[in-house]
Design an enzyme around this catalytic site. Structure first.
Site, mmCIF file in Angstrom:
data_model
loop_
_atom_site.group_PDB
_atom_site.id
_atom_site.type_symbol
_atom_site.label_atom_id
_atom_site.label_comp_id
_atom_site.label_asym_id
_atom_site.label_seq_id
_atom_site.Cartn_x
_atom_site.Cartn_y
_atom_site.Cartn_z
ATOM 1 N N CYS A 2 0.839 -1.203 0.000
ATOM 2 C CA CYS A 2 0.000 0.000 0.000
ATOM 3 C C CYS A 2 0.874 1.252 0.000
ATOM 4 O O CYS A 2 2.060 1.208 0.232
ATOM 5 C CB CYS A 2 -0.877 -0.009 1.251
ATOM 6 S SG CYS A 2 -1.778 -1.538 1.433
ATOM 7 N N ARG A 27 3.014 1.427 -7.488
ATOM 8 C CA ARG A 27 3.055 0.305 -6.533
ATOM 9 C C ARG A 27 1.887 -0.649 -6.723
ATOM 10 O O ARG A 27 1.855 -1.730 -6.166
ATOM 11 C CB ARG A 27 3.028 0.836 -5.096
ATOM 12 C CG ARG A 27 4.166 1.747 -4.724
ATOM 13 C CD ARG A 27 3.817 2.572 -3.502
ATOM 14 N NE ARG A 27 3.867 1.786 -2.299
ATOM 15 C CZ ARG A 27 4.876 1.831 -1.406
ATOM 16 N NH1 ARG A 27 5.891 2.631 -1.638
ATOM 17 N NH2 ARG A 27 4.867 1.107 -0.323
ATOM 18 N N TRP A 74 -3.423 -1.986 -1.528
ATOM 19 C CA TRP A 74 -3.233 -3.242 -2.277
ATOM 20 C C TRP A 74 -3.850 -4.309 -1.363
ATOM 21 O O TRP A 74 -3.277 -4.655 -0.320
ATOM 22 C CB TRP A 74 -1.745 -3.497 -2.503
ATOM 23 C CG TRP A 74 -1.419 -4.883 -2.976
ATOM 24 C CD1 TRP A 74 -1.170 -5.974 -2.175
ATOM 25 C CD2 TRP A 74 -1.334 -5.373 -4.310
ATOM 26 N NE1 TRP A 74 -0.917 -7.085 -2.936
ATOM 27 C CE2 TRP A 74 -1.006 -6.758 -4.242
ATOM 28 C CE3 TRP A 74 -1.495 -4.799 -5.555
ATOM 29 C CZ2 TRP A 74 -0.833 -7.536 -5.381
ATOM 30 C CZ3 TRP A 74 -1.313 -5.592 -6.682
ATOM 31 C CH2 TRP A 74 -0.993 -6.919 -6.601
ATOM 32 N N ASN A 100 0.238 0.130 6.077
ATOM 33 C CA ASN A 100 0.872 -0.678 5.043
ATOM 34 C C ASN A 100 1.537 -1.849 5.764
ATOM 35 O O ASN A 100 2.329 -1.643 6.682
ATOM 36 C CB ASN A 100 1.923 0.163 4.292
ATOM 37 C CG ASN A 100 2.538 -0.620 3.145
ATOM 38 O OD1 ASN A 100 2.063 -1.693 2.786
ATOM 39 N ND2 ASN A 100 3.602 -0.086 2.571
ATOM 40 N N GLY A 101 1.167 -3.092 5.412
ATOM 41 C CA GLY A 101 1.739 -4.273 6.076
ATOM 42 C C GLY A 101 0.633 -5.253 6.441
ATOM 43 O O GLY A 101 -0.481 -5.185 5.929
ATOM 44 N N GLU A 482 13.517 -23.506 -12.129
ATOM 45 C CA GLU A 482 13.214 -22.075 -11.908
ATOM 46 C C GLU A 482 14.446 -21.222 -12.171
ATOM 47 O O GLU A 482 14.359 -20.153 -12.768
ATOM 48 C CB GLU A 482 12.684 -21.872 -10.493
ATOM 49 C CG GLU A 482 12.426 -20.434 -10.109
ATOM 50 C CD GLU A 482 11.454 -19.696 -11.041
ATOM 51 O OE1 GLU A 482 10.773 -20.351 -11.848
ATOM 52 O OE2 GLU A 482 11.428 -18.454 -10.972
ATOM 53 N N LYS A 486 14.541 -18.163 -14.953
ATOM 54 C CA LYS A 486 14.969 -16.786 -14.602
ATOM 55 C C LYS A 486 16.052 -16.318 -15.563
ATOM 56 O O LYS A 486 16.008 -15.215 -16.096
ATOM 57 C CB LYS A 486 15.496 -16.746 -13.160
ATOM 58 C CG LYS A 486 14.448 -16.800 -12.085
ATOM 59 C CD LYS A 486 13.717 -15.508 -11.880
ATOM 60 C CE LYS A 486 12.385 -15.359 -12.533
ATOM 61 N NZ LYS A 486 11.373 -16.350 -12.484
ATOM 62 N N GLU A 489 14.681 -15.780 -19.229
ATOM 63 C CA GLU A 489 13.692 -14.725 -19.496
ATOM 64 C C GLU A 489 14.244 -13.320 -19.321
ATOM 65 O O GLU A 489 13.685 -12.374 -19.870
ATOM 66 C CB GLU A 489 12.435 -14.928 -18.667
ATOM 67 C CG GLU A 489 12.585 -14.774 -17.174
ATOM 68 C CD GLU A 489 11.234 -14.903 -16.464
ATOM 69 O OE1 GLU A 489 10.217 -14.446 -17.005
ATOM 70 O OE2 GLU A 489 11.207 -15.477 -15.369
ATOM 71 N N HIS A 505 21.484 -39.769 -20.675
ATOM 72 C CA HIS A 505 20.551 -40.351 -21.669
ATOM 73 C C HIS A 505 20.395 -39.451 -22.886
ATOM 74 O O HIS A 505 19.361 -39.467 -23.539
ATOM 75 C CB HIS A 505 19.205 -40.621 -20.990
ATOM 76 C CG HIS A 505 19.316 -41.615 -19.884
ATOM 77 N ND1 HIS A 505 19.501 -42.954 -20.083
ATOM 78 C CD2 HIS A 505 19.350 -41.433 -18.541
ATOM 79 C CE1 HIS A 505 19.603 -43.580 -18.924
ATOM 80 N NE2 HIS A 505 19.510 -42.678 -17.957
ATOM 81 N N LYS A 604 3.785 -9.252 -17.912
ATOM 82 C CA LYS A 604 3.735 -9.635 -16.497
ATOM 83 C C LYS A 604 2.608 -10.634 -16.261
ATOM 84 O O LYS A 604 2.749 -11.561 -15.485
ATOM 85 C CB LYS A 604 3.533 -8.406 -15.605
ATOM 86 C CG LYS A 604 3.518 -8.721 -14.115
ATOM 87 C CD LYS A 604 4.823 -9.367 -13.660
ATOM 88 C CE LYS A 604 4.772 -9.860 -12.239
ATOM 89 N NZ LYS A 604 5.969 -10.679 -11.880
HETATM 90 C C1 AGP Z 1 7.879 -15.748 -14.217
HETATM 91 O O1 AGP Z 1 9.158 -15.160 -14.027
HETATM 92 C C2 AGP Z 1 7.283 -15.397 -15.536
HETATM 93 N N1 AGP Z 1 7.066 -14.000 -15.619
HETATM 94 C C3 AGP Z 1 6.086 -16.249 -15.918
HETATM 95 O O2 AGP Z 1 6.573 -17.546 -16.118
HETATM 96 C C4 AGP Z 1 4.932 -16.338 -14.887
HETATM 97 O O3 AGP Z 1 5.350 -17.065 -13.769
HETATM 98 C C5 AGP Z 1 3.763 -17.084 -15.556
HETATM 99 O O4 AGP Z 1 3.328 -16.330 -16.668
HETATM 100 C C6 AGP Z 1 2.581 -17.321 -14.582
HETATM 101 O O5 AGP Z 1 2.074 -16.087 -14.180
HETATM 102 P P1 AGP Z 1 1.041 -16.059 -12.927
HETATM 103 O O6 AGP Z 1 1.805 -16.568 -11.735
HETATM 104 O O7 AGP Z 1 0.626 -14.627 -12.780
HETATM 105 O O8 AGP Z 1 -0.114 -16.966 -13.266
#
Ligand code: AGP
Length: 609
Positions: A2, A27, A74, A100-101, A482, A486, A489, A505, A604
């Site tokens: 927030c 934010r 938020w 906020n928190g 993961e 990272k 991307e 394999h 996003k």
């Molecule tokens: C994660 O770094 C990516 N931006 C992407 O894989 C993301 O996790 C995926 O699109 C799922 O998004 P969501 O968690 O909002 O459903």
């Protein structure tokens, strides 16, 4: 998280407060409000939606006053609506508070108030602060704020006004930032300097467990016992863009640095006082329902899917429940074998991902109940799921998910303990031990974040590699997935994550001189096998970075570089092991001049199929 703004001076407070809130819009928020002292009383105006909605409300009835507080919310506890928007007040508008928190013990306080015939009218945690302040009011704002914060557990940045004291605003902070800005015959406060840069560059940064009384001509700052303390003024030279990132170079770095607080916020109020059980709401986490199911099916996308992979290993290991994990984009079309005895868990930061939403609807159509793990209150997935557990990570601005993933893992550990409790697969003693270890994770992450220069140096060495492989076994394979995503991307380096035992394999054919390999070796029972895998790839010219717990020093004999993590039970190491990989990807991206927060081709939230 927030946004908070406050003002005392000679100008119209509403104008300054609204302007300040607009500077905090980055934010993320879902409602906004102001409380203005008009000389006679505290006037509160608040509304769901954008600040422009609040502005149109104010245009009709603009309160005249030169003191006030304001907030963009938020949502964490309670839907994003007008009732739950801040400021919150007692029924007579004697007090007004913005926060906020997360107040972890708000239910306990709500009961305390109810015992005194004082009742909440909103779904929020914050409302109890306004009611406490009114109940504990003794004519002195500092004393009252001290008595209030004594009763709070959790994280907070608070600004509190009382109708009988128009010339003062009390502020307090713990684990959630709050700054006090100094002007000429006027004073400001805010959750971060971004809101106030047009008015001042002179700030005092309140520290944890400090309380401030802000007046038009200055501020007095006290410790939680009321003793005056000195907080030096800082001159901020940042521009507004740097200020939005809290002084960090990128939102992604800021959000990685927030991860310890995010875990504390997400788990704090969900561990029962007896430390032998977990407090989770909703039908899908009730004992009656969980005793009825015979399988869990987890579906998500991207990073959220990788969190689901960790959940599979955890739930099967700790609760003995069979778990399947499937990409949502596959799940929705493959006619999954689910029924009324299958619990489907969907994981999503945004709560709007089209594939995950479609998978959830398919699961419900096939008769399964759906539990959602979501970061965004009011999102479509949160609204349509049968039960929801929110990750309290706050808004995640960077496209690459970091703190939301860590928050998802935190919730997954809570669910794993909850399943073990319901199914009797762990003793109360084992659960208490596990929760003790979980609560140590934030400090351990802090210690890893403090070593980010070490990881930056590693990234400088490998950022221009062509292929980078991540290997691991068990939980380490989940983390490898993961870590590889990272890197791909945000740095655009090709990378693959592989079960280390699978390398021989086929994929080992790709290993050649100077191929860079990250070997995750955090799982004690697998260390010897990982040493063999490291030797296999090194024999073919690979350069290997091993990531392991500090108890496995033998890896320095085998790998070219090693990065040691604080000793932690195997099941909890994934939360630690991902942090150096997040930082590694971040520094590789910077080394390659990539747009870290907004990588090419990515959104996003992927709201299309
Ligand atoms: C994660 O770094 C990516 N931006 C992407 O894989 C993301 O996790 C995926 O699109 C799922 O998004 P969501 O968690 O909002 O459903």
């Amino acid at each position: 998280m927030c946004g908070i703004v406050g003002y005392l001076g000679t100008k119209n407070a509403t104008d300054i407060l609204i302007d300040g809130l607009k500077r905090l819009e980055y934010r993320g928020y879902d409602s906004a409000g102001v409380a203005i002292h008009t000389g006679q009383a505290l006037t509160v105006l608040k509304e769901a939606g954008r600040i422009s909605v609040l502005e149109s409300l104010l245009t009709e009835a603009k309160p005249e006053g030169t003191r006030g507080i304001a907030h963009t919310r938020w949502a964490t506890h309670g839907s994003p609506n007008q009732l739950n928007a801040h400021p919150h007040t007692d029924m007579n508008h004697h007090t007004a508070v913005v926060h906020n928190g997360i107040i972890e013990n708000y239910l306990e306080i709500r009961t305390w108030l109810q015992d005194r015939e004082i009742f909440c009218v909103t779904d929020t945690d914050t409302e109890v602060v306004a009611l406490l302040a009114n109940t504990l009011w003794n004519g002195n704002l500092l004393d009252t704020m001290r008595e209030v914060v004594k009763r709070l557990r959790g994280s907070y940045a608070l600004a509190l006004m009382h109708h009988a004291h128009p010339d003062e605003i009390a502020v307090a902070r713990k684990d959630s930032p709050l700054v006090i800005g100094e002007g000429l015959s006027e004073m400001f406060l805010a959750s971060d300097v971004t809101a106030l840069l047009p008015y001042t560059r002179e700030f005092r940064f309140l520290e944890d467990n400090q309380i401030g009384i802000v007046r038009e001509d200055g501020v007095s700052i006290h410790d939680k016992d009321g003793k005056p303390v000195t907080v030096e003024k800082t001159t901020i030279t940042w521009d507004s863009e740097a200020a939005e990132k809290g002084g960090w170079d990128h939102f992604m770095l800021k959000e990685m640095m927030e991860q310890p607080v995010v875990i504390r916020n997400t788990i704090g109020s969900r561990i029962a006082d007896n430390r032998e059980s977990i407090i989770l709401d909703g039908e899908c986490t009730s004992s009656a329902y969980l005793e009825h199911i015979d399988k869990i099916y987890i579906t998500a996308c991207g990073t959220a899917y990788h969190a689901g992979m960790v959940a599979k290993y955890l739930f099967e290991h700790m609760a003995g429940l069979p778990v399947e994990v499937e990409f949502a984009s596959e799940f929705r079309y493959r006619e999954p074998l689910i029924n009324a005895r299958t619990l489907v868990i969907v994981i999503s930061q945004s709560g709007e991902t089209a594939d995950t939403l479609a998978a959830m609807r398919e699961a419900k159509r096939r008769g399964a109940k759906v539990l959602a793990i979501v970061n965004t209150v009011g999102s479509t997935i949160a609204r349509e799921a049968d039960s929801v557990i929110f990750t309290w990570a706050g808004p995640e601005i960077a496209v690459a998910s970091t703190k939301a993933y860590i928050a998802q893992l935190s919730v997954i550990h809570l669910i794993a303990v909850h399943l073990a409790t319901v199914r009797g697969t762990m003793s109360p003693f084992e659960i208490e031990q596990y929760l003790d270890e979980l609560e140590q994770i934030p400090d351990k992450i802090d210690s890893i974040l403090a070593r980010r220069d070490e990881i930056k140096a590693l990234a400088a060495r490998f950022a221009h590699g062509r292929d980078i492989f991540f290997l691991g076994r068990g939980f380490d394979y989940n983390i490898a997935l993961e870590g590889s995503l990272k890197l791909k991307e945000i740095s655009y380096i090709h990378s693959e994550a592989y079960p280390a035992g699978e390398l021989k394999h086929g994929t080992i054919a790709l290993i050649e001189d100077d191929t860079f390999v990250v070997a995750l070796c955090t799982q004690s029972p697998m260390v010897e096998k990982m040493i063999s895998n490291i030797r296999e790839v090194k024999a073919r010219g690979a350069v290997v970075l091993a990531i392991a717990k500090e108890t496995h020093r033998e890896l320095t004999e085998v790998a070219d570089m090693t990065l040691f993590l604080p000793d932690t039970p195997d099941a909890l190491v994934p939360i630690l092991a991902i942090v150096p990989l997040q930082l590694f990807a971040y520094y590789c991206a910077i080394e390659r001049g990539c747009d870290v927060d907004k990588p090419r081709n990515l959104a996003k939230s992927v709201t299309v199929e």
